[in-house]
Motif scaffolding. Structure first.
Motif, PDB file in Angstrom:
ATOM      1  N   THR A 170      28.564 -39.193  -8.054  1.00 57.78           N
ATOM      2  CA  THR A 170      27.803 -38.197  -8.805  1.00 57.78           C
ATOM      3  C   THR A 170      26.682 -38.894  -9.565  1.00 57.78           C
ATOM      4  O   THR A 170      26.647 -40.120  -9.663  1.00 57.78           O
ATOM      5  CB  THR A 170      28.686 -37.458  -9.833  1.00 57.78           C
ATOM      6  OG1 THR A 170      29.154 -38.408 -10.800  1.00 57.78           O
ATOM      7  CG2 THR A 170      29.870 -36.778  -9.168  1.00 57.78           C
ATOM      8  N   ASN A 188      33.154 -36.266 -13.823  1.00 56.76           N
ATOM      9  CA  ASN A 188      32.431 -36.706 -12.639  1.00 56.76           C
ATOM     10  C   ASN A 188      33.343 -37.411 -11.646  1.00 56.76           C
ATOM     11  O   ASN A 188      33.173 -37.273 -10.436  1.00 56.76           O
ATOM     12  CB  ASN A 188      31.268 -37.614 -13.051  1.00 56.76           C
ATOM     13  CG  ASN A 188      30.085 -36.826 -13.580  1.00 56.76           C
ATOM     14  OD1 ASN A 188      29.328 -36.251 -12.812  1.00 56.76           O
ATOM     15  ND2 ASN A 188      29.932 -36.791 -14.889  1.00 56.76           N
ATOM     16  N   ARG A 227      24.093 -38.472  -5.896  1.00 51.86           N
ATOM     17  CA  ARG A 227      25.144 -37.475  -5.675  1.00 51.86           C
ATOM     18  C   ARG A 227      25.469 -37.464  -4.184  1.00 51.86           C
ATOM     19  O   ARG A 227      24.971 -36.652  -3.425  1.00 51.86           O
ATOM     20  CB  ARG A 227      24.659 -36.115  -6.174  1.00 51.86           C
ATOM     21  CG  ARG A 227      24.395 -36.097  -7.667  1.00 51.86           C
ATOM     22  CD  ARG A 227      23.911 -34.738  -8.160  1.00 51.86           C
ATOM     23  NE  ARG A 227      22.625 -34.361  -7.617  1.00 51.86           N
ATOM     24  CZ  ARG A 227      21.441 -34.782  -8.091  1.00 51.86           C
ATOM     25  NH1 ARG A 227      21.401 -35.623  -9.098  1.00 51.86           N
ATOM     26  NH2 ARG A 227      20.318 -34.373  -7.559  1.00 51.86           N
ATOM     27  N   THR A 242      25.696 -31.167 -11.344  1.00 52.33           N
ATOM     28  CA  THR A 242      26.413 -31.534 -10.124  1.00 52.33           C
ATOM     29  C   THR A 242      26.032 -30.656  -8.955  1.00 52.33           C
ATOM     30  O   THR A 242      26.838 -30.402  -8.072  1.00 52.33           O
ATOM     31  CB  THR A 242      27.926 -31.413 -10.366  1.00 52.33           C
ATOM     32  OG1 THR A 242      28.207 -30.108 -10.876  1.00 52.33           O
ATOM     33  CG2 THR A 242      28.397 -32.460 -11.338  1.00 52.33           C
ATOM     34  N   SER A 286      33.620 -35.794  -7.937  1.00 53.34           N
ATOM     35  CA  SER A 286      33.254 -36.599  -6.773  1.00 53.34           C
ATOM     36  C   SER A 286      34.416 -36.680  -5.790  1.00 53.34           C
ATOM     37  O   SER A 286      34.211 -36.651  -4.568  1.00 53.34           O
ATOM     38  CB  SER A 286      32.811 -37.999  -7.209  1.00 53.34           C
ATOM     39  OG  SER A 286      33.859 -38.701  -7.847  1.00 53.34           O
TER      40      SER A 286
END
Length: 402
Positions: free
Chosen positions: A332, A341, A392, A16, A345
């Motif tokens: 993400t 995720n 992302r 990430t 996010s």
């Protein structure tokens, strides 16, 4: 501005580490690709099939039969990945393979350098894209689309496609696309993508063709940038921007990037302001931010994150002045647990929103954050590097103010 340091980061970052910020009605995802019944082929065979299919159509078309005694002059607008709107190592290979086969097998086709003089006298325009058939499956097959357009009439005279296996292909963006703060998929690139899939006998995308005059200078500027000739790059991008069709994201990005590389801070800030204004006017903008791994703080290296304060200030100012309301949606890449995720996010969307509110308090009532995790990926490779940086992202979707 983020070459060596960025490369080291890519090797060390976790799933990430990067987030990009997108503004638009529907993000920058590619148009859906219809399921193809074509046989999946090794890359070189797929390129050969698509190229040969294109030429075979020209040998039957009346527009070509009338000119059998002369070579068919063709210019090639650089090929792109249809999903990301980027030129990558793989799209460069596609372009090289198509050109090599045309030159080797078809003597009646003359591929001319893509410059303004040749664009003015060439009969035909060659365009091409590579599109992943499913972003939910890493290394899913790729559809190659090629189209040949008669420049005088704007009519597509031949279009062919083939499906290639994604075996050993390198989808790393070329330096300009790796460094750009703003993904380049505007209406011009969308028109390019549509043109490569247009059936013979129909008109190529009008918006794209109307702005084609700026494309040779953009191509040269990008080539100079990729070769680290930043003064030459700036000259070409400025020349493109000075023309009546030069207001394009690729041009504005190029002026910004080249100015940064040359240490021209004031010019770079002015260029970024124009990028934001263009994005809001066209409801499509992307600004990539790097985050520390598994965190909502920007990347600690100031050589990378140093411009972010200026970027946020310009985005907040322009958004407030335009009196727009926005849904801020975090995304993400396709790695790690779904719940993790989704949460990350959302947290990053909230962080971006708060930073904008810090710059302009009126945005507090005009923005709403949410997180989508990896449900709306554009690339889908799950490689967590420069290849899938667009996955992302945080999208700013323009909505009606209540």
């Amino acid at each position: 501005m983020m070459t060596t340091t960025f490369a080291r980061w890519l090797q060390a970052a976790s799933l990430t580490g990067v987030l990009s910020l997108m503004l638009g009605l529907s993000g920058c995802a590619a148009p859906p690709v219809a399921s193809s019944s074509k046989t999946e082929l090794p890359f070189d065979q797929a390129v050969a099939q698509a190229t040969d299919g294109l030429v075979k159509q020209t040998q039957k078309g009346p527009a070509f039969l009338a000119k059998m005694g002369s070579k068919r002059s063709v210019v090639l607008d650089p090929m792109v990945d249809a999903g990301s709107a980027q030129q990558t190592a793989a799209t460069q290979m596609l372009q090289d393979r198509v050109t090599e086969r045309l030159n080797a097998k078809f003597e009646t086709m003359e591929i001319m350098p893509f410059d303004s003089a040749n664009l003015a006298k060439a009969r035909y325009l060659l365009t091409g894209t590579m599109t992943r058939l499913s972003v939910d499956e890493p290394r899913s097959p790729l559809q190659i689309n090629l189209a040949l357009t008669e420049l005088a009439s704007g009519t597509v005279v031949a279009q062919s496609s083939a499906v290639a296996r994604d075996e050993g292909l390198d989808h790393t963006p070329l330096p300009y696309y790796r460094d750009t703060p703003v993904p380049t998929k505007d209406r011009v690139i969308e028109g390019y993508v549509r043109t490569t899939a247009t059936p013979p006998g129909q008109h190529a995308d009008a918006y794209y063709l109307e702005r084609l005059a700026a494309a040779p200078a953009i191509k040269e500027g990008t080539a100079h940038y990729n070769a680290q000739r930043y003064q030459d790059a700036l000259a070409q991008y400025s020349a493109a921007g000075g023309g009546p069709t030069g207001e394009q994201l690729r041009v504005l990005n190029g002026i910004y990037l080249s100015s940064v590389k040359l240490g021209r801070t004031a010019e770079a800030e002015d260029a970024f302001g124009k990028i934001v204004a263009y994005g809001i006017a066209n409801q499509q903008l992307g600004v990539k931010f790097l985050f520390n791994p598994n965190a909502t703080t920007f990347w600690s290296e100031t050589r990378i994150s140093g411009p972010y304060t200026m970027w946020l200030r310009e985005i907040a100012r322009a958004s407030a002045d335009a009196k727009v309301c926005m849904d801020i949606v975090g995304h993400t890449s396709h790695t790690g647990p779904v719940a993790y995720n989704d949460q990350l996010s959302l947290q990053r969307a909230r962080y971006i929103r708060q930073r904008l509110i810090d710059e302009s308090t009126v945005l507090s009532d005009r923005t709403t954050p949410s997180g989508r995790g990896f449900r709306e990926n554009i690339i889908g490779s799950g490689t967590d590097d420069a290849v899938d940086a667009l996955d992302r992202r945080v999208e700013f979707k323009i909505v009606a103010c209540s």
